[in-house]
Enzyme design. Structure first.
Site, PDB file in Angstrom:
ATOM      1  N   ASP A  34       0.829  -1.215   0.000  1.00  0.00           N
ATOM      2  CA  ASP A  34       0.000   0.000   0.000  1.00  0.00           C
ATOM      3  C   ASP A  34       0.861   1.261   0.000  1.00  0.00           C
ATOM      4  OD1 ASP A  34       1.080  -0.049   2.488  1.00  0.00           O
ATOM      5  OD2 ASP A  34      -0.822  -0.120   3.582  1.00  0.00           O
ATOM      6  N   HIS A 124      15.712  28.299  10.283  1.00  0.00           N
ATOM      7  CA  HIS A 124      15.048  29.497   9.752  1.00  0.00           C
ATOM      8  C   HIS A 124      14.871  30.560  10.837  1.00  0.00           C
ATOM      9  CE1 HIS A 124      12.642  31.932   7.155  1.00  0.00           C
ATOM     10  NE2 HIS A 124      11.691  31.983   8.074  1.00  0.00           N
ATOM     11  N   ASP A 161      18.364  40.351   2.117  1.00  0.00           N
ATOM     12  CA  ASP A 161      17.479  41.059   3.058  1.00  0.00           C
ATOM     13  C   ASP A 161      18.253  41.351   4.343  1.00  0.00           C
ATOM     14  OD1 ASP A 161      17.420  38.701   4.661  1.00  0.00           O
ATOM     15  OD2 ASP A 161      15.768  37.916   3.469  1.00  0.00           O
ATOM     16  N   LYS A 184      14.449  44.980   1.500  1.00  0.00           N
ATOM     17  CA  LYS A 184      13.373  44.163   0.908  1.00  0.00           C
ATOM     18  C   LYS A 184      12.076  44.438   1.660  1.00  0.00           C
ATOM     19  CE  LYS A 184      12.516  39.172   0.535  1.00  0.00           C
ATOM     20  NZ  LYS A 184      13.127  37.850   0.772  1.00  0.00           N
ATOM     21  N   ARG A 186       7.880  43.756   1.725  1.00  0.00           N
ATOM     22  CA  ARG A 186       6.729  43.048   1.167  1.00  0.00           C
ATOM     23  C   ARG A 186       5.569  44.030   1.037  1.00  0.00           C
ATOM     24  NH1 ARG A 186       5.346  38.408  -0.412  1.00  0.00           N
ATOM     25  NH2 ARG A 186       7.294  37.393   0.178  1.00  0.00           N
ATOM     26  N   THR A 215      11.851  29.276  -4.018  1.00  0.00           N
ATOM     27  CA  THR A 215      11.340  29.502  -5.379  1.00  0.00           C
ATOM     28  C   THR A 215      12.365  30.215  -6.258  1.00  0.00           C
ATOM     29  OG1 THR A 215      10.451  31.673  -4.837  1.00  0.00           O
ATOM     30  CG2 THR A 215       8.998  29.784  -4.486  1.00  0.00           C
ATOM     31  N   GLY A 216      13.374  30.795  -5.629  1.00  0.00           N
ATOM     32  CA  GLY A 216      14.400  31.517  -6.388  1.00  0.00           C
ATOM     33  C   GLY A 216      14.037  32.971  -6.661  1.00  0.00           C
ATOM     34  N   GLY A 217      12.805  33.346  -6.292  1.00  0.00           N
ATOM     35  CA  GLY A 217      12.351  34.717  -6.566  1.00  0.00           C
ATOM     36  C   GLY A 217      13.289  35.763  -5.990  1.00  0.00           C
TER      37      GLY A 217
END
Ligand code: R5P
Length: 287
Positions: A34, A124, A161, A184, A186, A215-217
Site C-alpha cells: 500500500d 530558519h 534582506d 526588501k 513586502r 522559489t528563487g524569486g
C-alpha cells in the site's frame, strides 16, 4: 559509534563518518504494497553512541526520520543524537493566524521523545530552539563558505534582506571586503520591493548570500537589480538549496555560479557542512 543515515543524507553521513572515524549502519528500506514505508536498521546498536542524520524537507523525509528514531531507540543505544542538517517545516515557528499549528514545535517535540540532543544547521528562526527540552544546537556556517569563495576575487558580499546581514557581514569581514544588504519590503502577498544600497556596482564581482533558496524569486530579483547596475560576476550562494519548482534551472540563467551546501544534497552542493557538524559533535560527544 555509529551513524545511521536517512536516505536524504548519504553524502554528509559519509563525510562525517570519515571525519569521526566511525561506522555507518546499513538501513534496509522497502515499501509495503500500500506504499507505506518500511525500514530496518541493519546493525546491533545496543549500548552504542548513535547519530541519526537526515533532513526533513518533505513529508516523506519526516516519516523516514521518525521511523529511524524509533528503530534506533528500540535498540537501547547508549546515547542518541539527532542531526538534521536541513530542518524543514521551520518557517512556521509561530502562529501567524488563529487555527494554525506551530510546525517547527511539532517536529522538535517529536524528536525530544527519542533523542538526547539535536543538532541542526542555520535554522530558519531560533525560536524553534525554545520548543526543545533537550539540548538543541543551531550551527552557523561561515568557514566552509569562506574557504570556497576566498580565491574568487569577490568585491562585495550582499544579503538579499536585512535578516541575513549578520551572516554577510561576518563573511565579508573574513574576506576583507564590504558587506551590504538589500532593502526588501513586502508590499502584498505577491509583490516584494527590493532596493540596492547606494554603492558602485560597476564591474564588481558580487557574492549574493542567503540562508535558503526556495522559489528563487529573491535571488533572481536581486541578480536583476545588480545586472541593471552593471555588476560583473554574480555568485549566488545559500546554505539550503530547496529549489522549489525546479527554481535552480531559472536561477542558472541569471547568475554566473550557483552554490549551496550539502544540508540538502543537490548537484550545486559544492560546500560541505560535515566539518562544522563534526566540531559540534566533538565538543561534547557524550550526552
Ligand atoms: C527570507 O526570509 C529568506 O532569507 C530567503 O530569502 C527566502 O526564503 C528565499 O525564498 P525564495 O527563494 O522563495 O525567494
Amino acid at each position: 559509534m555509529y551513524i545511521v543515515p536517512s536516505s536524504t543524507a548519504y553524502n554528509v553521513s559519509r563525510r562525517l563518518a570519515n571525519i569521526l572515524s566511525c561506522n555507518i549502519s546499513g538501513v534496509i528500506r522497502k515499501r509495503f504494497p500500500d506504499n507505506e514505508m518500511y525500514l530496518r536498521v541493519n546493525e546491533n546498536l545496543n549500548d552504542e553512541d548513535v547519530i541519526i542524520i537526515g533532513n526533513t524537507r518533505s513529508d516523506q523525509d519526516i516519516i523516514e526520520y521518525l521511523l529511524l528514531l524509533d528503530a534506533v531507540k528500540e535498540e537501547s543505544p547508549r546515547s542518541l543524537i539527532a542531526v538534521i542538517p536541513f530542518f524543514g517545516y521551520a518557517r512556521q515557528h509561530m502562529r501567524y493566524n488563529n487555527g494554525e499549528p506551530i510546525s517547527s514545535k511539532v517536529f522538535t517535540q517529536a524528536i525530544n521523545n527519542y533523542a538526547d540532543k539535536i543538532i541542526s544547521v542555520e535554522l530558519h528562526n531560533e525560536q524553534t530552539l525554545k520548543y526543545s527540552k533537550i539540548p538543541f544546537i543551531n550551527i552557523k556556517i561561515i568557514n566552509p563558505i569562506y574557504n570556497y569563495f576566498r580565491d574568487k576575487k569577490i568585491d562585495y558580499v550582499i544579503s538579499p534582506d536585512d535578516g541575513g546581514y549578520e551572516r554577510a557581514r561576518i563573511l565579508g569581514s573574513k574576506l576583507g571586503i564590504p558587506a551590504y544588504y538589500i532593502d526588501k519590503k513586502r508590499i502584498d502577498s505577491k509583490t516584494v520591493k527590493m532596493e540596492l544600497p547606494d554603492e558602485d556596482y560597476n564591474g564588481k564581482n558580487i557574492l549574493l548570500l542567503d540562508d535558503i533558496i526556495s522559489t528563487g524569486g529573491t535571488i533572481i530579483k536581486a541578480t536583476k537589480l545588480l545586472r541593471e547596475n552593471n555588476a560583473n560576476k554574480i555568485y549566488a550562494c545559500a546554505i539550503h538549496g530547496v529549489f522549489a519548482l525546479n527554481s535552480n534551472e531559472r536561477i542558472e540563467k541569471y547568475v554566473d555560479e550557483l552554490t549551496v551546501t550539502d544540508t540538502i544534497e543537490t548537484k550545486y552542493s559544492n560546500i560541505t557542512v560535515a566539518d562544522d557538524i563534526a566540531s559540534s559533535l566533538k565538543d561534547k560527544i557524550k550526552v
